[in-house]
Design an enzyme around this catalytic site. Structure first.
Site, PDB file in Angstrom:
ATOM      1  N   TYR A 157       0.851  -1.198   0.000  1.00 62.15           N
ATOM      2  CA  TYR A 157       0.000   0.000   0.000  1.00 62.15           C
ATOM      3  C   TYR A 157       0.891   1.255   0.000  1.00 62.15           C
ATOM      4  O   TYR A 157       0.514   2.305  -0.490  1.00 62.15           O
ATOM      5  CB  TYR A 157      -0.950  -0.026   1.196  1.00 62.15           C
ATOM      6  CG  TYR A 157      -2.165   0.860   1.004  1.00 62.15           C
ATOM      7  CD1 TYR A 157      -3.047   0.640  -0.055  1.00 62.15           C
ATOM      8  CD2 TYR A 157      -2.433   1.913   1.872  1.00 62.15           C
ATOM      9  CE1 TYR A 157      -4.159   1.440  -0.237  1.00 62.15           C
ATOM     10  CE2 TYR A 157      -3.540   2.727   1.703  1.00 62.15           C
ATOM     11  CZ  TYR A 157      -4.399   2.480   0.648  1.00 62.15           C
ATOM     12  OH  TYR A 157      -5.508   3.280   0.467  1.00 62.15           O
ATOM     13  N   LYS A 164      -3.523   8.475   2.868  1.00 58.64           N
ATOM     14  CA  LYS A 164      -4.790   8.248   3.587  1.00 58.64           C
ATOM     15  C   LYS A 164      -4.711   8.794   5.008  1.00 58.64           C
ATOM     16  O   LYS A 164      -5.705   9.284   5.552  1.00 58.64           O
ATOM     17  CB  LYS A 164      -5.142   6.757   3.607  1.00 58.64           C
ATOM     18  CG  LYS A 164      -5.520   6.177   2.257  1.00 58.64           C
ATOM     19  CD  LYS A 164      -6.685   6.890   1.610  1.00 58.64           C
ATOM     20  CE  LYS A 164      -7.238   6.136   0.411  1.00 58.64           C
ATOM     21  NZ  LYS A 164      -8.189   6.952  -0.374  1.00 58.64           N
TER      22      LYS A 164
HETATM   23  P1  NAD Z   1     -11.870   3.496  -8.817  1.00 58.82           P
HETATM   24  O1  NAD Z   1     -10.678   3.321  -9.691  1.00 58.82           O
HETATM   25  O2  NAD Z   1     -13.146   2.993  -9.303  1.00 58.82           O
HETATM   26  O3  NAD Z   1     -12.030   5.020  -8.404  1.00 58.82           O
HETATM   27  C1  NAD Z   1     -10.948   5.894  -8.259  1.00 58.82           C
HETATM   28  C2  NAD Z   1     -11.402   7.192  -8.872  1.00 58.82           C
HETATM   29  O4  NAD Z   1     -10.413   8.213  -8.698  1.00 58.82           O
HETATM   30  C3  NAD Z   1     -11.634   7.050 -10.392  1.00 58.82           C
HETATM   31  O5  NAD Z   1     -12.945   7.455 -10.696  1.00 58.82           O
HETATM   32  C4  NAD Z   1     -10.637   8.012 -10.991  1.00 58.82           C
HETATM   33  O6  NAD Z   1     -11.125   8.622 -12.168  1.00 58.82           O
HETATM   34  C5  NAD Z   1     -10.500   9.013  -9.855  1.00 58.82           C
HETATM   35  N1  NAD Z   1      -9.329   9.863 -10.005  1.00 58.82           N
HETATM   36  C6  NAD Z   1      -8.020   9.522  -9.954  1.00 58.82           C
HETATM   37  N2  NAD Z   1      -7.264  10.611 -10.212  1.00 58.82           N
HETATM   38  C7  NAD Z   1      -8.129  11.645 -10.422  1.00 58.82           C
HETATM   39  C8  NAD Z   1      -7.975  13.016 -10.751  1.00 58.82           C
HETATM   40  N3  NAD Z   1      -6.772  13.573 -10.930  1.00 58.82           N
HETATM   41  N4  NAD Z   1      -9.086  13.784 -10.878  1.00 58.82           N
HETATM   42  C9  NAD Z   1     -10.319  13.247 -10.716  1.00 58.82           C
HETATM   43  N5  NAD Z   1     -10.524  11.954 -10.411  1.00 58.82           N
HETATM   44  C10 NAD Z   1      -9.442  11.171 -10.278  1.00 58.82           C
HETATM   45  O7  NAD Z   1     -11.454   2.819  -7.416  1.00 58.82           O
HETATM   46  P2  NAD Z   1     -12.165   2.827  -5.985  1.00 58.82           P
HETATM   47  O8  NAD Z   1     -11.573   1.672  -5.277  1.00 58.82           O
HETATM   48  O9  NAD Z   1     -13.629   2.940  -6.132  1.00 58.82           O
HETATM   49  O10 NAD Z   1     -11.570   4.136  -5.313  1.00 58.82           O
HETATM   50  C11 NAD Z   1     -12.380   5.149  -4.725  1.00 58.82           C
HETATM   51  C12 NAD Z   1     -11.805   5.558  -3.386  1.00 58.82           C
HETATM   52  O11 NAD Z   1     -12.005   4.487  -2.472  1.00 58.82           O
HETATM   53  C13 NAD Z   1     -10.306   5.851  -3.385  1.00 58.82           C
HETATM   54  O12 NAD Z   1     -10.046   6.943  -2.538  1.00 58.82           O
HETATM   55  C14 NAD Z   1      -9.733   4.579  -2.802  1.00 58.82           C
HETATM   56  O13 NAD Z   1      -8.478   4.799  -2.198  1.00 58.82           O
HETATM   57  C15 NAD Z   1     -10.801   4.274  -1.780  1.00 58.82           C
HETATM   58  N6  NAD Z   1     -10.787   2.919  -1.233  1.00 58.82           N
HETATM   59  C16 NAD Z   1     -10.790   1.833  -2.058  1.00 58.82           C
HETATM   60  C17 NAD Z   1     -10.761   0.570  -1.518  1.00 58.82           C
HETATM   61  C18 NAD Z   1     -10.755  -0.649  -2.417  1.00 58.82           C
HETATM   62  O14 NAD Z   1     -10.392  -1.729  -1.947  1.00 58.82           O
HETATM   63  N7  NAD Z   1     -11.159  -0.549  -3.644  1.00 58.82           N
HETATM   64  C19 NAD Z   1     -10.757   0.388  -0.131  1.00 58.82           C
HETATM   65  C20 NAD Z   1     -10.773   1.512   0.689  1.00 58.82           C
HETATM   66  C21 NAD Z   1     -10.784   2.774   0.124  1.00 58.82           C
END
Ligand code: NAD
Length: 265
Positions: A157, A164
């Protein structure tokens, strides 16, 4: 109608129908909210437009969160269409792929650290600043998505951990600052879910497997569960909650990591 009736929500972070932001959008739509969606770039536009059709959203706007002008334009546009904004969801995270594997100390570059902090953490403050005047005095809520890697160290990570951690600190500072305006600020700390962003993390499959065995509920969480908790936190059912990081991870954060190895079942 549902518990978000008459609420207007801006959802930032849909990239596909596996995105956590899409799970949140679906839950909010089901509970009666009117939605505006954004897409990061032209490559993602048609997918987000498809999502918009499925959740009755008539507002689909471009937004790269590294661009302050685009952030301003999004809120200006919403200000012309809506009398105010009740909910802003920030489900955005990014770090260069090469930083998300191997040794944290050896692989974390100055530039990679800056990018991860800018996109994954600072952008939440930038959205709040631009949206503040439209959110004032209406029991509005800001929500971001975080992960346990911001509280504890885990392999791969890497640079996202400090990003985060700073995002979670933002939640507390923003909650303190915006509280007098009646604006609440919270985070959902989701358990691992297979999404585009997650696929960039080395060992992600192992994280899913480990979580499944070690979590008290002995399973991983779903988009729907994260969406439901997020909708609740942004609703008037949660008016007393701000500055909070709510774990939606089947309880994984509550147990010691060795639990899975020691367990009989
Ligand atoms: P995802 O790839 O579907 O979403 C990530 C989003 O970030 C995408 O829509 C992407 O377009 C956007 N993004 C990245 N750079 C950007 C920029 N410069 N401007 C605008 N948008 C931008 O993946 P996800 O897992 O749904 O991620 C969403 C959030 O959830 C993130 O913050 C991620 O860290 C968090 N998260 C994910 C998990 C997991 O296991 N998937 C767990 C905990 C937290």
């Amino acid at each position: 109608m549902g518990f978000l009736k008459d609420k207007r929500a801006l959802i930032v972070g849909i990239a596909s129908n596996r995105s956590i932001a899409w799970g949140i959008a679906q839950a909010m739509y089901r509970e009666g909210a009117t939605l505006a969606l954004t897409y990061q770039n032209d490559k993602l536009r048609s997918r987000v437009e498809q999502c918009a059709r499925e959740c009755g959203s008539e507002l689909v706007l471009p937004l790269d969160v590294t661009d302050d002008d685009q952030i301003e334009t999004v809120f200006e546009t919403l200000g012309k269409r809506w009398e105010g904004i009740d909910i802003v969801v920030h489900a955005v995270g990014f770090a260069p792929r090469e930083e998300l594997q191997g040794s944290f100390v050896d692989n974390t570059t100055r530039e990679g650290f800056r990018i991860a902090q800018d996109i994954s953490s600072y952008s939440f403050i930038a959205l709040a600043r631009s949206g503040r005047s439209l959110m004032q005095g209406r029991n509005a809520a800001l929500l971001t998505l975080t992960y346990l890697g911001g509280e504890r160290a885990l392999p791969s990570y890497n640079v996202m951990g400090p990003a985060k951690a700073s995002l979670e600190a933002n939640v507390r500072y923003m909650a303190y600052d915006l509280g007098p305006d009646g604006i609440r600020v919270n985070a959902v700390s989701a358990g691992p879910i297979r999404t585009l962003a997650a696929s960039g993390i080395g060992n992600f499959r192992k994280m899913l497997d480990f979580n499944l065995k070690a979590a008290p509920l002995r399973r991983n969480v779903t988009l729907e569960e994260v969406g439901n908790a997020s909708a609740f936190l942004c609703s008037d059912l949660a008016l007393g909650i701000t500055g909070e990081v709510l774990h939606v991870d089947a309880g994984f954060h509550a147990v010691a990591l060795s639990g899975a190895e020691l367990s009989d079942n």
